[in-house]
Design an enzyme around this catalytic site. Sequence first.
Site, PDB file in Angstrom:
ATOM      1  N   GLU A   1       1.097  -1.118   0.138  1.00 22.67           N
ATOM      2  CA  GLU A   1      -0.017  -0.150   0.088  1.00 22.67           C
ATOM      3  C   GLU A   1       0.809   1.306   0.137  1.00 22.67           C
ATOM      4  OE1 GLU A   1      -2.564  -0.839  -1.244  1.00 22.67           O
ATOM      5  OE2 GLU A   1      -4.063  -1.160   0.585  1.00 22.67           O
TER       6      GLU A   1
ATOM      7  N   THR B   1      -5.928   6.623  -4.934  1.00 24.69           N
ATOM      8  CA  THR B   1      -6.097   6.753  -3.740  1.00 24.69           C
ATOM      9  C   THR B   1      -5.165   8.089  -3.233  1.00 24.69           C
ATOM     10  OG1 THR B   1      -6.622   4.359  -3.404  1.00 24.69           O
ATOM     11  CG2 THR B   1      -5.676   5.517  -1.353  1.00 24.69           C
TER      12      THR B   1
HETATM   13  N1  HSE Z   1      -8.456   4.293   4.101  1.00 27.17           N
HETATM   14  C1  HSE Z   1      -7.895   4.662   2.803  1.00 27.17           C
HETATM   15  C2  HSE Z   1      -8.499   5.827   2.238  1.00 27.17           C
HETATM   16  C3  HSE Z   1      -8.585   3.419   1.713  1.00 27.17           C
HETATM   17  O1  HSE Z   1      -9.795   6.123   2.463  1.00 27.17           O
HETATM   18  O2  HSE Z   1      -7.631   6.660   1.702  1.00 27.17           O
HETATM   19  C4  HSE Z   1      -8.208   3.613   0.497  1.00 27.17           C
HETATM   20  O3  HSE Z   1      -8.763   2.474  -0.272  1.00 27.17           O
END
Ligand code: HSE
Length: 316
Positions: free
Chosen positions: A134, A187
Amino acid sequence: MSRPRPWIEAFAPATVSNLGPGFDCLGLALRGPGDRVRARLGEQPGVTIVKVEGDGGKLPRAADKNTAGVAVAELLRRHAPDAGVELEVYKGLPLGSGLGSSGASACAALVAADAALGLGLQPAQLVDLAREGERVACGAAHPDNVAPAILGGVVLIPQLDPLRLIALPSPADLWLAVYTPGCSVSTAEARAVLPAQVPLAATVQQASRLGLLVHALHCGDLALLGEAIVDELVEPCRARLIPGYLDAKAACCEAGALACSISGSGPTTFALAGSRGRAEAMLAILEECFTLAGVPGNGLVDQVGPGARVVSTLLH
Ligand code: HSE
């Protein structure tokens, strides 16, 4: 004669993270969609990605830039420094969709590589490794997709260092309509629009809703769960990145959805319901609203499901 190097194939599910008030610390695994990755012992040390399919040629093939490659390289660095692993990645999930696509590839790769190497790592160790994927995907090692992708079910991550994972109960009659509009949101981009600081009163409200959500899951109270899935910190900043989102949400709530919110960093939108039939009705509404907004996509109804697992061993 060289020893056999069977391909071990693992599957990791799509995930819906944040779930309203649980930004970066809560997520659930879906039952149906996901990614598959095959791993076998390599003839050279390190990680080699030999094939990626289903990504339209968009994902990096270099192991140090691909989430699956980075996660397995970290596994080797920590647990098997002299070993080599080859990977084949089969994407089932759309990229930049908010369904934990990058995390699913990393988790499937780790489960397959762990089995190929015979390491028997614990789920929390795999989650910690998957977070490195990630980090390369979006710059933040957030655990809320990879934790449910490994453990399955609904998972709360109350602490990052050292990592703590709490498996929460999920009501058997919980159904989700999950719709991915035909646009993509990275993201990194969706994180860049978030404020560095938030007002105290809103933080208190968010914390109380997260508490309510955990309580609702333990009681199996779907109405209470729906009440808890409200996000006044992150959703308002991200809604404008998703054409049609606010109208779709309003229409679902009007039609009796238990809750409707953004899945992870979006644009996938989910609505909760207490039966398959109600979830199908929500899916039809999401389809109609996103089509009207000019971003028709794909959706499904699904339930909470199990985590990543080995699905086959192939001697080819
Ligand atoms: N918690 C993360 C965000 C998840 O909302 O940026 C990304 O899929």
